[in-house]
Design a protein around this motif. Sequence first.
Motif, PDB file in Angstrom:
ATOM      1  N   ARG A 137      16.322 -33.194  12.964  1.00 12.70           N
ATOM      2  CA  ARG A 137      15.164 -32.305  13.032  1.00 12.70           C
ATOM      3  C   ARG A 137      14.051 -32.785  12.108  1.00 12.70           C
ATOM      4  O   ARG A 137      12.864 -32.764  12.467  1.00 12.70           O
ATOM      5  CB  ARG A 137      15.589 -30.880  12.670  1.00 12.70           C
ATOM      6  N   GLN A 138      14.432 -33.206  10.905  1.00 16.10           N
ATOM      7  CA  GLN A 138      13.445 -33.729   9.965  1.00 16.10           C
ATOM      8  C   GLN A 138      12.770 -34.979  10.512  1.00 16.10           C
ATOM      9  O   GLN A 138      11.555 -35.149  10.403  1.00 16.10           O
ATOM     10  CB  GLN A 138      14.119 -34.074   8.633  1.00 16.10           C
ATOM     11  N   LEU A 139      13.562 -35.861  11.090  1.00 15.69           N
ATOM     12  CA  LEU A 139      13.031 -37.121  11.593  1.00 15.69           C
ATOM     13  C   LEU A 139      11.975 -36.879  12.666  1.00 15.69           C
ATOM     14  O   LEU A 139      10.921 -37.522  12.677  1.00 15.69           O
ATOM     15  CB  LEU A 139      14.172 -37.977  12.147  1.00 15.69           C
ATOM     16  N   VAL A 140      12.248 -35.952  13.563  1.00 14.89           N
ATOM     17  CA  VAL A 140      11.277 -35.605  14.601  1.00 14.89           C
ATOM     18  C   VAL A 140      10.007 -35.039  13.964  1.00 14.89           C
ATOM     19  O   VAL A 140       8.881 -35.403  14.332  1.00 14.89           O
ATOM     20  CB  VAL A 140      11.887 -34.601  15.602  1.00 14.89           C
ATOM     21  N   GLN A 141      10.191 -34.142  13.009  1.00  7.42           N
ATOM     22  CA  GLN A 141       9.044 -33.525  12.335  1.00  7.42           C
ATOM     23  C   GLN A 141       8.197 -34.563  11.610  1.00  7.42           C
ATOM     24  O   GLN A 141       6.960 -34.571  11.718  1.00  7.42           O
ATOM     25  CB  GLN A 141       9.535 -32.472  11.345  1.00  7.42           C
ATOM     26  N   PHE A 142       8.850 -35.456  10.867  1.00  5.86           N
ATOM     27  CA  PHE A 142       8.131 -36.465  10.100  1.00  5.86           C
ATOM     28  C   PHE A 142       7.390 -37.442  11.020  1.00  5.86           C
ATOM     29  O   PHE A 142       6.288 -37.898  10.698  1.00  5.86           O
ATOM     30  CB  PHE A 142       9.085 -37.235   9.197  1.00  5.86           C
ATOM     31  N   ALA A 143       8.002 -37.770  12.151  1.00  5.04           N
ATOM     32  CA  ALA A 143       7.353 -38.675  13.100  1.00  5.04           C
ATOM     33  C   ALA A 143       6.106 -38.028  13.689  1.00  5.04           C
ATOM     34  O   ALA A 143       5.062 -38.688  13.838  1.00  5.04           O
ATOM     35  CB  ALA A 143       8.323 -39.055  14.208  1.00  5.04           C
ATOM     36  N   GLU A 144       6.189 -36.745  14.001  1.00  6.60           N
ATOM     37  CA  GLU A 144       5.028 -36.034  14.549  1.00  6.60           C
ATOM     38  C   GLU A 144       3.913 -35.931  13.517  1.00  6.60           C
ATOM     39  O   GLU A 144       2.723 -36.001  13.851  1.00  6.60           O
ATOM     40  CB  GLU A 144       5.449 -34.640  15.015  1.00  6.60           C
ATOM     41  N   GLN A 145       4.303 -35.782  12.252  1.00  3.86           N
ATOM     42  CA  GLN A 145       3.314 -35.672  11.174  1.00  3.86           C
ATOM     43  C   GLN A 145       2.804 -37.036  10.730  1.00  3.86           C
ATOM     44  O   GLN A 145       1.865 -37.104   9.926  1.00  3.86           O
ATOM     45  CB  GLN A 145       3.934 -34.958   9.970  1.00  3.86           C
ATOM     46  N   GLU A 146       3.420 -38.101  11.235  1.00  3.42           N
ATOM     47  CA  GLU A 146       3.092 -39.473  10.823  1.00  3.42           C
ATOM     48  C   GLU A 146       3.203 -39.626   9.301  1.00  3.42           C
ATOM     49  O   GLU A 146       2.372 -40.259   8.639  1.00  3.42           O
ATOM     50  CB  GLU A 146       1.697 -39.875  11.316  1.00  3.42           C
TER      51      GLU A 146
END
Length: 211
Positions: A137-146
């Motif tokens: 979940r964090q990885l997806v969030q961080f990728a979206e936030q760049e």
Amino acid sequence: MKTQDIVDALFAVQAAILANESQIESLDRAIGDGDHFINIRRGLEVLAAMRDELEPLPPAAAFNRIGTKLLSTIGGASGPLISSLFLAMGKSLAAQDTPDRRQFAAAFMAGVEAIKVRGKADLGEKTMLDVLIPAARQLVQFAEQELPLAEACALLSAEAEHNMLATRDMIASKGRASFLGERALGHVDPGSKTCEVAITAVCQSLLRSPS
């Protein structure tokens, strides 16, 4: 992410798992089947020997090859679960020769979902998923936030450690530990420790990558 990054990460994970051998084995002797570390080590040794085979492949094909090999190599409950992670990641990345962070994050999420389905488990059951689900979940969030890689890796590693340690206060409902009931309290789940070590090792490997 290129296949070279994947291969480098596998070697980093192997070194980190070996460095934590005594702790992982001790945890598994306490509440597991006693063969968790042996199976993980065997799988990593086989993957390390596949370097020349994996490097020319696109990421999706490399993940598929890894998953297929682990399914026939790792014994116990870990084999089907870990292989399903890589096979699902390979399927998710099938159309991507050089996946970006968002695509890789989505693939990792798909892999973790595959483990959930295969193991019929979820958060709070004192398994590897207590580390993997929040990480995905964090990885997806961080990728979206760049989010910058260094910052994302620091947060991922810290969260993985926090969630691994939190399994001490859980009563297991899956695996051998489920038969121990409250006697498993106070012990970290060995699979969650392995995943915490692996996530930190992958992060460190990516930070060293020149790409």
